[in-house]
Scaffold this motif. Structure first.
Motif, PDB file in Angstrom:
ATOM      1  N   GLU A 330      33.775  29.432  25.539  1.00 27.84           N
ATOM      2  CA  GLU A 330      33.421  29.504  26.963  1.00 27.84           C
ATOM      3  C   GLU A 330      34.410  28.708  27.799  1.00 27.84           C
ATOM      4  OE1 GLU A 330      28.527  29.962  26.610  1.00 27.84           O
ATOM      5  OE2 GLU A 330      29.438  28.011  27.038  1.00 27.84           O
ATOM      6  N   ASN A 331      34.700  27.498  27.338  1.00 28.01           N
ATOM      7  CA  ASN A 331      35.557  26.588  28.077  1.00 28.01           C
ATOM      8  C   ASN A 331      37.003  27.081  28.151  1.00 28.01           C
ATOM      9  OD1 ASN A 331      37.432  23.807  27.545  1.00 28.01           O
ATOM     10  ND2 ASN A 331      36.057  23.794  29.299  1.00 28.01           N
ATOM     11  N   LYS A 332      37.492  27.666  27.080  1.00 29.47           N
ATOM     12  CA  LYS A 332      38.889  28.092  27.023  1.00 29.47           C
ATOM     13  C   LYS A 332      39.104  29.464  27.643  1.00 29.47           C
ATOM     14  CE  LYS A 332      42.723  28.850  23.797  1.00 29.47           C
ATOM     15  NZ  LYS A 332      43.135  28.843  22.364  1.00 29.47           N
ATOM     16  N   ASN A 333      38.210  30.404  27.357  1.00 33.69           N
ATOM     17  CA  ASN A 333      38.433  31.792  27.722  1.00 33.69           C
ATOM     18  C   ASN A 333      37.520  32.317  28.828  1.00 33.69           C
ATOM     19  OD1 ASN A 333      40.317  32.003  25.512  1.00 33.69           O
ATOM     20  ND2 ASN A 333      38.546  32.125  24.137  1.00 33.69           N
ATOM     21  N   GLY A 334      36.516  31.528  29.210  1.00 29.97           N
ATOM     22  CA  GLY A 334      35.575  32.000  30.212  1.00 29.97           C
ATOM     23  C   GLY A 334      34.734  33.159  29.715  1.00 29.97           C
ATOM     24  N   GLN A 335      34.467  33.168  28.412  1.00 30.21           N
ATOM     25  CA  GLN A 335      33.670  34.247  27.814  1.00 30.21           C
ATOM     26  C   GLN A 335      32.223  33.771  27.653  1.00 30.21           C
ATOM     27  OE1 GLN A 335      35.757  35.131  24.172  1.00 30.21           O
ATOM     28  NE2 GLN A 335      37.326  36.359  25.205  1.00 30.21           N
ATOM     29  N   PHE A 376      39.700  28.860  35.841  1.00 27.50           N
ATOM     30  CA  PHE A 376      40.767  29.819  35.585  1.00 27.50           C
ATOM     31  C   PHE A 376      42.124  29.112  35.546  1.00 27.50           C
ATOM     32  CE2 PHE A 376      43.641  33.277  37.249  1.00 27.50           C
ATOM     33  CZ  PHE A 376      43.608  34.039  36.089  1.00 27.50           C
ATOM     34  N   LYS A 377      42.962  29.507  34.602  1.00 30.03           N
ATOM     35  CA  LYS A 377      44.210  28.795  34.315  1.00 30.03           C
ATOM     36  C   LYS A 377      45.177  28.754  35.498  1.00 30.03           C
ATOM     37  CE  LYS A 377      46.322  32.915  32.189  1.00 30.03           C
ATOM     38  NZ  LYS A 377      47.325  33.134  33.240  1.00 30.03           N
ATOM     39  N   ASP A 378      45.103  29.724  36.406  1.00 25.62           N
ATOM     40  CA  ASP A 378      46.028  29.747  37.540  1.00 25.62           C
ATOM     41  C   ASP A 378      45.452  29.078  38.783  1.00 25.62           C
ATOM     42  OD1 ASP A 378      48.172  30.979  36.267  1.00 25.62           O
ATOM     43  OD2 ASP A 378      47.290  32.968  36.514  1.00 25.62           O
ATOM     44  N   ASP A 396      49.058  34.921  42.755  1.00 23.43           N
ATOM     45  CA  ASP A 396      48.056  35.913  43.141  1.00 23.43           C
ATOM     46  C   ASP A 396      47.092  36.133  41.973  1.00 23.43           C
ATOM     47  OD1 ASP A 396      49.144  36.227  45.611  1.00 23.43           O
ATOM     48  OD2 ASP A 396      50.381  37.960  45.062  1.00 23.43           O
ATOM     49  N   ILE A 397      45.810  36.195  42.282  1.00 22.07           N
ATOM     50  CA  ILE A 397      44.789  36.338  41.242  1.00 22.07           C
ATOM     51  C   ILE A 397      44.146  37.707  41.371  1.00 22.07           C
ATOM     52  CG2 ILE A 397      42.606  35.419  40.355  1.00 22.07           C
ATOM     53  CD1 ILE A 397      43.465  32.686  41.444  1.00 22.07           C
ATOM     54  N   PRO A 398      44.081  38.456  40.273  1.00 20.64           N
ATOM     55  CA  PRO A 398      43.523  39.818  40.327  1.00 20.64           C
ATOM     56  C   PRO A 398      42.062  39.822  40.769  1.00 20.64           C
ATOM     57  CG  PRO A 398      44.710  39.458  38.281  1.00 20.64           C
ATOM     58  CD  PRO A 398      44.603  38.127  38.937  1.00 20.64           C
ATOM     59  N   MET A 404      35.588  30.292  38.032  1.00 20.58           N
ATOM     60  CA  MET A 404      35.030  28.993  37.685  1.00 20.58           C
ATOM     61  C   MET A 404      33.583  29.117  37.237  1.00 20.58           C
ATOM     62  SD  MET A 404      32.768  26.634  39.212  1.00 20.58           S
ATOM     63  CE  MET A 404      32.826  27.160  40.894  1.00 20.58           C
ATOM     64  N   VAL A 405      33.215  28.313  36.259  1.00 18.50           N
ATOM     65  CA  VAL A 405      31.822  28.127  35.862  1.00 18.50           C
ATOM     66  C   VAL A 405      31.609  26.621  35.761  1.00 18.50           C
ATOM     67  CG1 VAL A 405      30.080  28.464  34.066  1.00 18.50           C
ATOM     68  CG2 VAL A 405      31.693  30.311  34.595  1.00 18.50           C
TER      69      VAL A 405
END
Length: 522
Positions: A330-335, A376-378, A396-398, A404-405
């Motif tokens: 969750e922390n690394k990938n936002g899954q 998010f990494k960016d 730019d973010i898609p 964020m969580v």
């Protein structure tokens, strides 16, 4: 500083006192022993105000005329009821006074009942040189241990830590009784009747057993005190450190839990419970990779064992390891498994009635779910000219990207502040306003309490905007700053989700979302 809530004005000193009392006193409803009350009171000294004050000048009355028929005992005091004006409490001081918001001490009556006493409006800060010459500290010389007091017009209340306390707001209602007053010569104090039996000196194992008893009754603060007393006698007692680590975990004091678990492992590297509790603390501190390594090593050390006595901890380790791996992802990938999270929330948000008819969670922590933060990494958080710290997109973010969580740093649900659930099908604007105000005050108090317990959180909170630009020690608890941080950064919770007649309304402070710049000014 004073904070204005819906129907009251509360000073930062009062909020600090409430938080300190909660941090040092257990809120278990059972009657506490004199020994336990004294232990809780002695912990207050660490937080006491050591400044010198002008103290209300009282005199002992040698010829005080007392009609003992009007004397009331502590046992006969009734909560939220003032005693009749002609009646009085006769008591004596059994601990030194400590100054926080009120002057706090323990007193006992002739029957041996012990209670906390709070004296208000007794002190003032010196304003000129002449006053400074006459000021003094609140120490052993102020109403020392053994002083006999008559207290009139008192009130008996339940304080913020859910324990009872005697309030006196007028110094003129407190009278020192001369020890040689003939009216009390024949009055026997039960605590003066000495027990002829030899007092057995407690061992570290005695403290362990008492701590375990308190732990079993969910009195974790008292359990920690008992384990700590045992550690003073045996500073390398691994069991006491491991037990205290678990008590800290139950109070969500994860850094303290980690310190104790690691201390136990330093003395006994193969201690299974200490290793498990270390992994649990690391997970809660969001140090997921360290937690995974700790739990993997623990799992490997037990894997080949056929010892049936460790089957429980083996199973718990497997479950916690799996959970730590989910948190790391969750922390690394936002899954996130959103369906599972919603189902978990609905299950843990269930409410039941306690013995007094108040609402309480079926699960101890309620719907405070254990999931990882994600950014998010960016996106980075850094100072923005003229706007403080905020979110900055590095590119730019898609569209539809999860940004964020964040898990709440601290959260208060309405029924925790009100004592009962607000029903959504009975709209009541006044009730909603009262709940919001109470949640606001409770949130400030809980954050203060959290920082008192683990000061390492201070800088994380103090980085948020407070509107004051105060200069103070960032490692110390500052209620003025906390109150304003809550004012500018807290989020209200809507009560749209209704689960079995309970609602999710309340208020909380989230760290990451607070950096989102929502100003309408370019």
């Amino acid at each position: 500083m004073k904070f204005q809530f819906l129907n009251s004005t509360v000073s930062s000193e009062e909020i600090l006192q409430n938080a300190i009392l909660r941090s040092t006193s257990s809120n278990i409803s059972q009657k506490k022993s004199k020994e336990r009350l004294i232990e809780e009171h002695n912990k207050l000294e660490y937080y006491g105000d050591r400044n010198k004050y002008i103290v209300h000048n009282i005199c002992s009355k040698q010829n005080l005329n007392l009609n003992l028929r009007f004397r009331v005992s502590i046992a006969n005091l009734q909560i939220n009821n003032h005693i009749p004006i002609e009646k009085f409490l006769l008591c004596r001081v059994i601990t030194k006074f400590i100054n926080i918001d009120a002057l706090l001490a323990l007193v006992e009556d002739p029957e041996g009942n012990v209670e906390r006493l709070a004296l208000y409006n007794w002190t003032s800060l010196p304003k000129n040189n002449e006053d400074r010459m006459n000021c003094r500290s609140i120490d052993q010389s102020f109403l020392p241990v053994g002083t006999l007091l008559v207290i009139k017009n008192l009130s008996y209340k339940v304080s913020s830590d859910n324990n009872t306390i005697i309030h006196s707001k007028n110094p003129k209602d407190v009278i020192i009784v001369d020890r040689h007053n003939k009216l009390i010569d024949n009055l026997k104090w039960s605590s003066d009747i000495l027990d002829k039996k030899e007092i057995k000196r407690k061992t570290a194992d005695d403290f362990r057993c008492r701590g375990n008893d308190y732990f079993a009754s969910k009195d974790y603060i008292a359990a920690i005190d008992e384990y700590s007393n045992g550690i003073k006698l045996e500073p390398r007692n691994v069991t006491l450190f491991a037990n205290r680590a678990e008590a800290y975990l139950r109070l969500f004091q994860f850094r303290n839990a980690l310190i104790d678990a690691e201390t136990a492992l330093n003395y006994e590297p193969s201690h299974l419970k200490a290793a498990y509790r270390k992994g649990k603390a690391l997970c809660s501190l969001q140090r997921y990779q360290e937690a995974i390594i700790t739990l993997q090593n623990l799992h490997l050390s037990m894997k080949a064992s056929t010892d049936g006595s460790i089957s429980s901890i083996k199973k718990s380790t497997e479950q916690l390891l799996k959970h730590a791996e989910i948190l790391a992802s969750e922390n690394k990938n936002g899954q996130y498994d959103y369906t599972s999270i919603i189902n978990e929330y609905c299950e843990r948000a269930k409410i039941k009635k306690d013995s007094k008819g108040n609402d309480e969670w079926v699960y101890e922590a309620g719907p405070r779910l254990d999931h990882a933060d994600f950014l998010f990494k960016d996106i980075e958080i850094r100072p923005v000219e003229g706007k403080g710290r905020g979110w900055i997109a590095k590119c730019d973010i898609p569209e539809n990207t999860l940004l964020m969580v964040s898990k709440a740093f601290s959260i208060v649900y309405s029924h925790e502040a009100l004592g009962h659930t607000m029903q959504s099908n009975i709209p009541n604007e006044k009730t909603t306003c009262i709940a919001s105000s109470l949640c606001n005050e409770e949130l400030i108090t809980r954050i203060t309490q959290k920082l008192l317990a683990e000061s390492s959180y201070c800088q994380e909170v103090y980085q948020l905007y407070d509107g004051l630009n105060l200069k103070f020690n960032q490692h110390l608890v500052n209620v003025d700053a906390i109150g304003n941080i809550v004012k500018y950064n807290s989020f209200g919770l809507e009560s749209d989700i209704i689960i079995e007649n309970s609602d999710s309304s309340g208020m909380g402070l989230w760290i990451l979302p607070s950096y989102f710049n929502h100003s309408c000014v370019d």
